[in-house]
Design an enzyme around this catalytic site. Sequence first.
Site, PDB file in Angstrom:
ATOM      1  N   LYS A  73     -11.720   4.563   8.103  1.00 44.30           N
ATOM      2  CA  LYS A  73     -11.301   3.374   7.336  1.00 44.30           C
ATOM      3  C   LYS A  73     -11.048   2.188   8.265  1.00 44.30           C
ATOM      4  CE  LYS A  73     -10.833   5.154   3.045  1.00 44.30           C
ATOM      5  NZ  LYS A  73     -10.555   5.036   1.666  1.00 44.30           N
ATOM      6  N   LYS A 115     -20.253  11.429   2.660  1.00 47.75           N
ATOM      7  CA  LYS A 115     -19.557  11.686   1.385  1.00 47.75           C
ATOM      8  C   LYS A 115     -19.809  10.542   0.393  1.00 47.75           C
ATOM      9  CE  LYS A 115     -15.027  10.586   0.833  1.00 47.75           C
ATOM     10  NZ  LYS A 115     -14.032  10.395  -0.197  1.00 47.75           N
ATOM     11  N   LYS A 120     -16.170   5.914  -3.604  1.00 48.52           N
ATOM     12  CA  LYS A 120     -16.043   4.856  -4.609  1.00 48.52           C
ATOM     13  C   LYS A 120     -16.092   3.474  -3.953  1.00 48.52           C
ATOM     14  CE  LYS A 120     -11.697   6.012  -6.178  1.00 48.52           C
ATOM     15  NZ  LYS A 120     -10.568   6.469  -5.355  1.00 48.52           N
TER      16      LYS A 120
HETATM   17  P1  ATP Z   1     -12.689   6.308  -1.064  1.00 50.01           P
HETATM   18  O1  ATP Z   1     -14.025   6.961  -1.103  1.00 50.01           O
HETATM   19  O2  ATP Z   1     -12.683   4.911  -1.495  1.00 50.01           O
HETATM   20  O3  ATP Z   1     -11.905   6.565   0.166  1.00 50.01           O
HETATM   21  P2  ATP Z   1     -11.906   8.544  -2.528  1.00 50.01           P
HETATM   22  O4  ATP Z   1     -12.616   8.637  -3.822  1.00 50.01           O
HETATM   23  O5  ATP Z   1     -12.294   9.431  -1.402  1.00 50.01           O
HETATM   24  O6  ATP Z   1     -11.878   7.022  -2.166  1.00 50.01           O
HETATM   25  P3  ATP Z   1      -9.457   9.330  -3.799  1.00 50.01           P
HETATM   26  O7  ATP Z   1      -9.700   8.595  -5.038  1.00 50.01           O
HETATM   27  O8  ATP Z   1      -8.065   9.266  -3.360  1.00 50.01           O
HETATM   28  O9  ATP Z   1     -10.356   8.801  -2.620  1.00 50.01           O
HETATM   29  O10 ATP Z   1      -9.905  10.826  -3.984  1.00 50.01           O
HETATM   30  C1  ATP Z   1      -9.343  11.585  -4.986  1.00 50.01           C
HETATM   31  C2  ATP Z   1      -9.816  13.005  -4.888  1.00 50.01           C
HETATM   32  O11 ATP Z   1     -11.245  13.076  -5.040  1.00 50.01           O
HETATM   33  C3  ATP Z   1      -9.497  13.665  -3.551  1.00 50.01           C
HETATM   34  O12 ATP Z   1      -9.080  14.989  -3.780  1.00 50.01           O
HETATM   35  C4  ATP Z   1     -10.806  13.659  -2.827  1.00 50.01           C
HETATM   36  O13 ATP Z   1     -10.909  14.705  -1.889  1.00 50.01           O
HETATM   37  C5  ATP Z   1     -11.795  13.842  -3.973  1.00 50.01           C
HETATM   38  N1  ATP Z   1     -13.109  13.291  -3.633  1.00 50.01           N
HETATM   39  C6  ATP Z   1     -13.388  11.997  -3.343  1.00 50.01           C
HETATM   40  N2  ATP Z   1     -14.700  11.837  -3.068  1.00 50.01           N
HETATM   41  C7  ATP Z   1     -15.261  13.078  -3.196  1.00 50.01           C
HETATM   42  C8  ATP Z   1     -16.604  13.575  -3.035  1.00 50.01           C
HETATM   43  N3  ATP Z   1     -17.602  12.780  -2.702  1.00 50.01           N
HETATM   44  N4  ATP Z   1     -16.824  14.894  -3.266  1.00 50.01           N
HETATM   45  C9  ATP Z   1     -15.813  15.724  -3.617  1.00 50.01           C
HETATM   46  N5  ATP Z   1     -14.521  15.321  -3.766  1.00 50.01           N
HETATM   47  C10 ATP Z   1     -14.247  14.013  -3.565  1.00 50.01           C
END
Ligand code: ATP
Length: 336
Positions: free
Chosen positions: A119, A201, A204
């Site tokens: 980040k 990964k 969002k």
């Molecule tokens: P950013 O990608 O902006 O950092 P994020 O989507 O990773 O945001 P959160 O919204 O806090 O962050 O994630 C919420 C949950 O979703 C967490 O348990 C995270 O591990 C899961 N998650 C996020 N992205 C993925 C992915 N691509 N595959 C599986 N699980 C995910």
Amino acid sequence: MTETKQDKKPIILSGIQTSGKLTIGNLIGAMQNWVKLQETHDCYYMLADLHSITVKQVPAELRKQTLDVTDMLLASGIDPERSVLFAQSHVPEHSMLTWVLTCNAGMGELARMTQFKDKSKQHADNINAGLFTYPVLMAADILLYQADLVPVGADQKQHLELTRDIAQRFNSTYSPTFVVPEPYIAPIGAKIMSLQEPTKKMSKSDENDKATLFLHNSDSEIRNKIKRAVTDSGSEVKMSDDKPGVSNLMTLYHIATGKTYAEIEAEFEGKGYGEFKPAVADAVAEYLRPLREKFTLLRKDEKMLKAVLAAGADQARRQAFKTVRKVYKKVGFIQL
Ligand code: ATP
Ligand code: LTN
């Protein structure tokens, strides 16, 4: 969650940031497990809005996104009669415990966190101290509720290990105070990959909109993004480490249809990506449609969404207060 002491179940806490629209990665990696675990656990599910401001947010959008995420969680099956659904900023104990834990966390262990490193690169113009202490706030989220289990995607494993280290250290420095939590990372779908860079990964906050399937995307947006997804060389539809693009689409197809990987490989044997990608596109569009429709319906009732959060905050505070009171006493603060 109205239960007597004798039918006490193990406790779950998990959180999701309100920093943008939710993705199919959030759905598969986290939300679907949250829904299932409601059957067997006492669950606290939290909108991590304090975490969201570690990157710049437009205030009006943050407010809207928080309600959007609340709605999406309800639409996906989180039941506020069974689980406590609340916003982190409504429970001041999160900030109160964070300070105490920050004084029990090392600079070195925080500097090793890969999410901080990623980040800081992604937001080089805003490397604030909150981005650095982010995992301590996450530890406080979990330890406040004495959670036994924390369902997360694979990217959060390192933060969970740090939480366990902080809890164990506190317990041995003072006296047993916190339950040391276990991560719950489902074997399939724990890391949904970007559609454009399948070694990364799905996120969002990816700048490339084509890389991410959002839960609010229309049928045609979903179809187009999947049809244009980056696949690997060759043409075989096969689960394999050297085929990250195809393997990722196979996972999406598996989730959308319930077919096993072997069944999918057999279905597309000798057919190639030309037939596989449109089939995935159709299946995923079908799969997400009911969720989107439910979301749209519930979103009309903003009063209901706010009432769910208000009731959740009341319940969460009761437990959070107990833990903070205990911690404040142990570290030596005078009780008034
Ligand atoms: P950013 O990608 O902006 O950092 P994020 O989507 O990773 O945001 P959160 O919204 O806090 O962050 O994630 C919420 C949950 O979703 C967490 O348990 C995270 O591990 C899961 N998650 C996020 N992205 C993925 C992915 N691509 N595959 C599986 N699980 C995910
Ligand atoms: N850090 C997580 C979101 C999060 C969380 C939590 C997850 C905040 N607090 C507590 C589990 C438990 C993320 O970025 N995905």
